[in-house]
Design a protein around this motif. Sequence first.
Motif, PDB file in Angstrom:
ATOM      1  N   GLU A  77      28.287  14.217  31.021  1.00  0.00           N
ATOM      2  CA  GLU A  77      27.617  13.260  31.946  1.00  0.00           C
ATOM      3  C   GLU A  77      26.435  13.846  32.600  1.00  0.00           C
ATOM      4  OE1 GLU A  77      30.148  11.517  34.462  1.00  0.00           O
ATOM      5  OE2 GLU A  77      31.077  13.529  34.991  1.00  0.00           O
ATOM      6  N   HIS A  78      26.497  15.095  32.898  1.00  0.00           N
ATOM      7  CA  HIS A  78      25.195  15.751  33.743  1.00  0.00           C
ATOM      8  C   HIS A  78      24.348  16.437  33.034  1.00  0.00           C
ATOM      9  CE1 HIS A  78      26.763  14.756  37.560  1.00  0.00           C
ATOM     10  NE2 HIS A  78      27.989  15.292  37.562  1.00  0.00           N
ATOM     11  N   LEU A  79      24.604  16.371  31.635  1.00  0.00           N
ATOM     12  CA  LEU A  79      23.798  17.342  30.761  1.00  0.00           C
ATOM     13  C   LEU A  79      23.038  16.480  29.880  1.00  0.00           C
ATOM     14  CD1 LEU A  79      26.414  20.210  29.680  1.00  0.00           C
ATOM     15  CD2 LEU A  79      24.786  19.956  31.677  1.00  0.00           C
TER      16      LEU A  79
ATOM     17  N   GLN B  87      17.464  21.825  33.373  1.00  0.00           N
ATOM     18  CA  GLN B  87      16.145  22.271  32.962  1.00  0.00           C
ATOM     19  C   GLN B  87      16.754  23.731  32.102  1.00  0.00           C
ATOM     20  OE1 GLN B  87      14.023  23.886  36.095  1.00  0.00           O
ATOM     21  NE2 GLN B  87      12.319  24.093  34.952  1.00  0.00           N
ATOM     22  N   ASP B  88      17.930  24.281  32.483  1.00  0.00           N
ATOM     23  CA  ASP B  88      18.083  25.558  31.756  1.00  0.00           C
ATOM     24  C   ASP B  88      18.559  25.352  30.284  1.00  0.00           C
ATOM     25  OD1 ASP B  88      18.592  28.649  31.680  1.00  0.00           O
ATOM     26  OD2 ASP B  88      20.695  28.180  31.883  1.00  0.00           O
ATOM     27  N   TYR B  89      19.458  24.284  30.229  1.00  0.00           N
ATOM     28  CA  TYR B  89      19.808  23.952  28.776  1.00  0.00           C
ATOM     29  C   TYR B  89      18.596  23.269  27.877  1.00  0.00           C
ATOM     30  CZ  TYR B  89      24.942  24.688  29.689  1.00  0.00           C
ATOM     31  OH  TYR B  89      26.254  24.867  29.996  1.00  0.00           O
ATOM     32  N   ARG B  90      17.746  22.696  28.517  1.00  0.00           N
ATOM     33  CA  ARG B  90      16.497  22.172  27.875  1.00  0.00           C
ATOM     34  C   ARG B  90      15.869  23.334  27.335  1.00  0.00           C
ATOM     35  NH1 ARG B  90      14.402  19.762  31.616  1.00  0.00           N
ATOM     36  NH2 ARG B  90      15.202  17.719  31.462  1.00  0.00           N
TER      37      ARG B  90
ATOM     38  N   ARG C  31      18.064  24.890  24.306  1.00  0.00           N
ATOM     39  CA  ARG C  31      17.865  23.761  23.219  1.00  0.00           C
ATOM     40  C   ARG C  31      16.937  24.088  22.484  1.00  0.00           C
ATOM     41  NH1 ARG C  31      16.316  17.895  24.556  1.00  0.00           N
ATOM     42  NH2 ARG C  31      14.255  19.164  24.801  1.00  0.00           N
ATOM     43  N   ASP C  32      15.447  23.988  23.189  1.00  0.00           N
ATOM     44  CA  ASP C  32      14.198  24.441  22.559  1.00  0.00           C
ATOM     45  C   ASP C  32      14.327  25.561  21.948  1.00  0.00           C
ATOM     46  OD1 ASP C  32      13.779  21.877  23.533  1.00  0.00           O
ATOM     47  OD2 ASP C  32      12.476  22.536  25.155  1.00  0.00           O
ATOM     48  N   ARG C  33      14.642  26.596  22.438  1.00  0.00           N
ATOM     49  CA  ARG C  33      14.572  28.078  21.636  1.00  0.00           C
ATOM     50  C   ARG C  33      15.509  28.045  20.534  1.00  0.00           C
ATOM     51  NH1 ARG C  33      15.494  33.021  25.818  1.00  0.00           N
ATOM     52  NH2 ARG C  33      15.435  34.195  23.942  1.00  0.00           N
ATOM     53  N   ILE C  34      16.624  27.394  20.531  1.00  0.00           N
ATOM     54  CA  ILE C  34      17.538  27.643  19.222  1.00  0.00           C
ATOM     55  C   ILE C  34      16.884  26.662  18.267  1.00  0.00           C
ATOM     56  CG2 ILE C  34      19.931  27.155  18.672  1.00  0.00           C
ATOM     57  CD1 ILE C  34      19.874  29.482  20.197  1.00  0.00           C
ATOM     58  N   ALA C  35      16.346  25.663  18.570  1.00  0.00           N
ATOM     59  CA  ALA C  35      15.922  24.529  17.555  1.00  0.00           C
ATOM     60  C   ALA C  35      14.763  25.127  17.065  1.00  0.00           C
ATOM     61  CB  ALA C  35      15.643  23.168  18.205  1.00  0.00           C
TER      62      ALA C  35
ATOM     63  N   ARG D 131      26.902  21.730  13.081  1.00  0.00           N
ATOM     64  CA  ARG D 131      26.646  21.697  14.521  1.00  0.00           C
ATOM     65  C   ARG D 131      26.426  23.040  15.091  1.00  0.00           C
ATOM     66  NH1 ARG D 131      31.138  20.341  18.746  1.00  0.00           N
ATOM     67  NH2 ARG D 131      31.628  22.406  18.617  1.00  0.00           N
ATOM     68  N   ALA D 132      25.365  23.300  15.941  1.00  0.00           N
ATOM     69  CA  ALA D 132      25.289  24.386  16.519  1.00  0.00           C
ATOM     70  C   ALA D 132      25.356  24.293  17.981  1.00  0.00           C
ATOM     71  CB  ALA D 132      23.854  25.179  16.169  1.00  0.00           C
ATOM     72  N   CYS D 133      25.996  24.999  18.639  1.00  0.00           N
ATOM     73  CA  CYS D 133      26.146  24.897  20.253  1.00  0.00           C
ATOM     74  C   CYS D 133      25.037  25.935  20.801  1.00  0.00           C
ATOM     75  CB  CYS D 133      27.301  25.286  20.709  1.00  0.00           C
ATOM     76  SG  CYS D 133      27.770  25.486  22.471  1.00  0.00           S
ATOM     77  N   PHE D 134      24.131  25.360  21.918  1.00  0.00           N
ATOM     78  CA  PHE D 134      23.294  26.153  22.545  1.00  0.00           C
ATOM     79  C   PHE D 134      23.644  26.353  23.965  1.00  0.00           C
ATOM     80  CE2 PHE D 134      21.574  21.719  22.530  1.00  0.00           C
ATOM     81  CZ  PHE D 134      21.530  21.619  23.782  1.00  0.00           C
ATOM     82  N   ALA D 135      25.269  26.573  24.238  1.00  0.00           N
ATOM     83  CA  ALA D 135      25.443  26.689  25.546  1.00  0.00           C
ATOM     84  C   ALA D 135      25.673  28.256  25.644  1.00  0.00           C
ATOM     85  CB  ALA D 135      26.856  26.151  26.322  1.00  0.00           C
ATOM     86  N   LEU D 136      24.618  29.224  25.785  1.00  0.00           N
ATOM     87  CA  LEU D 136      24.915  30.552  25.450  1.00  0.00           C
ATOM     88  C   LEU D 136      24.297  31.395  26.451  1.00  0.00           C
ATOM     89  CD1 LEU D 136      23.664  30.611  21.526  1.00  0.00           C
ATOM     90  CD2 LEU D 136      25.885  30.587  22.403  1.00  0.00           C
ATOM     91  N   THR D 137      24.459  32.717  26.555  1.00  0.00           N
ATOM     92  CA  THR D 137      23.485  33.553  27.650  1.00  0.00           C
ATOM     93  C   THR D 137      22.282  33.797  26.834  1.00  0.00           C
ATOM     94  OG1 THR D 137      24.281  35.396  26.360  1.00  0.00           O
ATOM     95  CG2 THR D 137      25.712  34.449  28.314  1.00  0.00           C
TER      96      THR D 137
END
Length: 384
Positions: A202-204, A289-292, A295-299, A361-367
């Motif tokens: 919900e917050h992401l 902002q960090d997840y965005r 996301r953009d880097r992995i995409a 599906r690729a997860c981008f919740a990474l360091t």
Amino acid sequence: MKPHARRLDGFRQSTIRAMTERCVAVGGINLGQGLSRTPPPDDLLDHATAHFASADHSYSPAHGDAVLRQAVARKLAEYNGVHVDPEHGVVATIGATGAYNAAVLAHLDPGDGLLLPEPFYGYHRTVAEIHGVVPQPVRTDAPGFRIDRAALEAATTDRTRAIVLCTPGNPSGHRMPPDEIEEVARFAADRDLLVITDEIYEHLYYGDEPHRSPASFDLLRDRTITVSGLSKTYSIPGWRLGYAAGPPELIAPLRIAADALSVCAPTPLQQIAARAFTLPDSFYARTRQDYRRKRDRIAAAFRDAGLATNDPEGAYYLLVDGTPLGGDSGEVAETILSAAGIATIPADAFHLGAAPYPYVRACFALTDADILRVEEHLSEVKWP
């Protein structure tokens, strides 16, 4: 002696966990499982260090420690626009999946139908089937993944009793706008369906519009069980803290089911984690902002390697189109793992039948260090 209960016939380890094991075996980078490799907030960790010894280390009440239930109720009122009684309208559980499991056990009988908009989170299907409930897939189409009345009608039978809504969606990243929620609400009211929401992300989200909880809509207020948890927003999936909330008449049987399934969620972690709900708005803004950025880097890395992706509105997953690699989604995932050393989840894990096209599906919740490794691997990959 028979090897196992017949209710497990046909079940295997989840595709997500199986791919994680494959990734570990080959020393790859895991973009499959949503492990939340980003660090938890320092304030929460500092609070845990200072207060763990003095926390209650016995059982909590079956529906959860009062400190956490009250924090959840305040947060639901202030953030979600959902008003519940912390004593009779909230149950703390072993993760959001534990809340969903208890909701299905409490409210659906074997043979009942459960509408699952595709693509769906795999555990929503698995939990239902283990309890003898029949998943009824509702078709949605990329890139929008909107639920419409015609698809709901096509999937519904006289045994249909409930629908699961996941917003933001896993794996799609789709966020249900108000008009879509209202369309589903009218359908649920017409058919007298229970609505179970999964709002763990919900917050992401990455647009300007705030999160909208289905239970905040008038037609859904009295027929909805809201499920969420702390794993994703605060990067503490290993703490296994979730909750279900709703009207007392829906929560009372769920409380019995949750007690039977797990007795209670970890008491000291419940008390400590309540601190998370006091974090300022700036924490959530920074997190988005960090997840965005991630996301953009992995995409961009996948696109530069010749594989198109979607543009998710929320959660922390990309859908990567493996059509150029040939084969079905399972073969695409194997190709990406073998050629690039990157684990992803094949689309068939999110559909009752074969996926409509071979995506993963690729997860981008990474360091950031792992994101750099992904970029390097994909920049050097030579597809077979």
